[in-house]
Design an enzyme around this catalytic site. Structure first.
Site, PDB file in Angstrom:
ATOM      1  NE  ARG A  45       0.360   1.153   3.402  1.00  0.00           N
ATOM      2  CZ  ARG A  45       1.336   1.968   3.706  1.00  0.00           C
ATOM      3  NH1 ARG A  45       2.578   1.518   3.804  1.00  0.00           N
ATOM      4  NH2 ARG A  45       1.148   3.248   3.894  1.00  0.00           N
ATOM      5  N   GLY A  46       0.291   2.413   0.006  1.00  0.00           N
ATOM      6  CA  GLY A  46       1.074   3.643  -0.078  1.00  0.00           C
ATOM      7  C   GLY A  46       1.120   4.069  -1.539  1.00  0.00           C
ATOM      8  CB  ALA A  47       0.200   7.284  -3.161  1.00  0.00           C
ATOM      9  CD  GLN A 193      -2.759   1.716   6.886  1.00  0.00           C
ATOM     10  OE1 GLN A 193      -3.354   1.886   7.952  1.00  0.00           O
ATOM     11  NE2 GLN A 193      -3.376   1.711   5.734  1.00  0.00           N
ATOM     12  CG  ASP A 234      -3.024   8.131  -0.828  1.00  0.00           C
ATOM     13  OD1 ASP A 234      -2.814   8.474   0.340  1.00  0.00           O
ATOM     14  OD2 ASP A 234      -2.754   6.992  -1.263  1.00  0.00           O
ATOM     15  CE  LYS A 245      -5.050   4.977   4.944  1.00  0.00           C
ATOM     16  NZ  LYS A 245      -5.953   4.250   4.019  1.00  0.00           N
TER      17      LYS A 245
HETATM   18  O1  MRU Z   1      -4.445   2.755   2.434  1.00  0.00           O
HETATM   19  P1  MRU Z   1      -2.971   3.035   2.295  1.00  0.00           P
HETATM   20  O2  MRU Z   1      -2.135   2.381   3.355  1.00  0.00           O
HETATM   21  O3  MRU Z   1      -2.476   2.780   0.901  1.00  0.00           O
HETATM   22  O4  MRU Z   1      -2.856   4.592   2.538  1.00  0.00           O
HETATM   23  C1  MRU Z   1      -1.603   5.179   2.523  1.00  0.00           C
HETATM   24  C2  MRU Z   1      -1.644   6.592   2.871  1.00  0.00           C
HETATM   25  O5  MRU Z   1      -2.687   7.173   3.076  1.00  0.00           O
HETATM   26  C3  MRU Z   1      -0.359   7.298   2.868  1.00  0.00           C
HETATM   27  O6  MRU Z   1      -0.361   8.318   3.815  1.00  0.00           O
HETATM   28  C4  MRU Z   1      -0.216   7.890   1.485  1.00  0.00           C
HETATM   29  O7  MRU Z   1      -0.167   6.913   0.504  1.00  0.00           O
HETATM   30  C5  MRU Z   1       0.867   8.854   1.361  1.00  0.00           C
HETATM   31  S1  MRU Z   1       2.463   8.233   1.612  1.00  0.00           S
HETATM   32  C6  MRU Z   1       2.707   7.115   0.426  1.00  0.00           C
END
Ligand code: MRU
Length: 342
Positions: A45-47, A193, A234, A245
């Site tokens: 996960r993470g953008a 997370q 994101d 998030k």
């Molecule tokens: O649902 P996720 O774990 O993919 O959400 C991730 C986030 O919201 C992060 O804060 C976001 O992607 C920015 S940092 C990569």
């Protein structure tokens, strides 16, 4: 830091982030469908990492078609793109990476060894992301003072990117430069997370970190324990409205009320020049059952409904500045964000 993504032979290996920090289990992706599953079901996960995994998934999709049909065409490429896009809608890095892979296909389609060229492109996306994180961290570290206490939400660390991190990268770079920093990491229900990933990453770096329940944000500000907030993103609209998030907006409101700077650290690939304001950003709504159960244990009655928006929008008015690999973006956001896309 444990390797969380690598390509070996003909497969992509991903550290299963749902199991961290207790177990280190790798998921092997051999097909387009394996990568789709990994993105959709939060193996990763993470953008930015979603974008990188999609790029490798694109390569796996091409390999499959060549193996099964012996040729590639535009229709098959569109099918791969659609399948990958149809996983998590909010992080624009996914769309960004797919568009880049489509452009690479156009460039290399006449080449004999198109698979190798497409893999090179996916690797380039991966490596560039790590370099961008380093630059973001160096610019961002200038905003951090010795003895600052920083609040962060979710995980914008190495695990959410190709490597190093954006929001956590800034914190790490400040720490590496000798500044003493304390971090509060919100637990970030329902996937935790913050508690599982951010706290683990910072602890491994020797950075002082404390986990707080998500509902502690108000009291932390009230007790004047926070000097700065820094989060990832994101998708960022042209006017600076930011999807991150769910819970980020409440933190930004609290920061504004207490006159505390609120920074967003993100690569240029997280800015969406096609979207004017946050109202137009698609917000992923996940299955309410993800809220009703924790590691298979029910926390409410089965018949009770639950709702889970994975992201929220922070209005640009509550953001102090953006930290990108090209430098710090201050107001007027729209004017400077537009300049990222000449
Ligand atoms: O649902 P996720 O774990 O993919 O959400 C991730 C986030 O919201 C992060 O804060 C976001 O992607 C920015 S940092 C990569």
């Amino acid at each position: 830091m444990t390797k969380h993504i690598y390509w070996k032979g003909d497969s992509l290996y991903l550290l299963d982030q749902r199991e961290l920090p207790f177990k280190k289990v790798y998921v092997r992706c051999n097909t387009l469908e394996d990568t789709r599953y990994a993105i959709k079901n939060m193996v990763i996960r993470g953008a930015p990492l979603i974008g990188i995994v999609a790029a490798y998934g694109f390569v796996l999709g091409i390999k499959e078609i060549l193996k099964n049909k012996g040729f590639l065409n535009e229709k098959e490429i569109k099918r791969i793109s659609k399948a990958l896009l149809n996983t998590r809608p909010t992080a624009v890095n996914l769309l960004w990476a797919i568009k880049r892979m489509e452009r690479a296909y156009d460039k290399y389609k006449e080449k004999q060894d198109i698979e190798a060229s497409m893999l090179e492109e996916a690797v380039a996306i991966h490596v560039e992301d790590i370099e961008n994180n380093r630059m973001i961290s160096l610019f961002g570290a200038e905003l951090i003072k010795d003895k600052d206490c920083i609040l962060t939400h979710c995980n914008a660390g190495s695990l959410a990117m190709g490597g190093y991190g954006t929001a956590l990268g800034v914190i790490k770079a400040a720490h590496e430069s000798g500044k003493k920093i304390k971090v509060f990491a919100t637990e970030t229900r329902p996937y935790f997370q913050g508690a599982r990933l951010t706290a683990w990453e910072l602890y491994n770096e020797g950075i002082h970190v404390e986990v707080v329940p998500d509902n502690h944000v108000g009291i932390l500000f009230h007790k004047k324990l926070i000097d700065k907030v820094i989060v990832g993103a994101d998708r960022i609209a042209l006017n600076g409205d930011t999807a991150n998030k769910v819970g980020t907006f409440m933190i930004a409101l609290c920061a504004k009320a207490h006159n505390i700077p609120f920074y967003v650290a993100a690569p240029v690939s997280t800015f969406d020049p096609e979207i004017e304001s946050g109202n137009l950003i698609p917000i992923e709504e996940r299955d309410g059952n993800e809220v009703k159960n924790f590691r298979g244990l029910p926390i409410t009655l089965k018949k009770i409904k639950a709702r889970y928006y994975s992201f929220d929008i922070t209005d640009h008015r509550y953001i102090s500045a953006f930290v990108t690999e090209r430098g710090i973006i201050k107001r007027p956001f729209k004017r400077y964000i537009k300049m990222l896309f000449p």
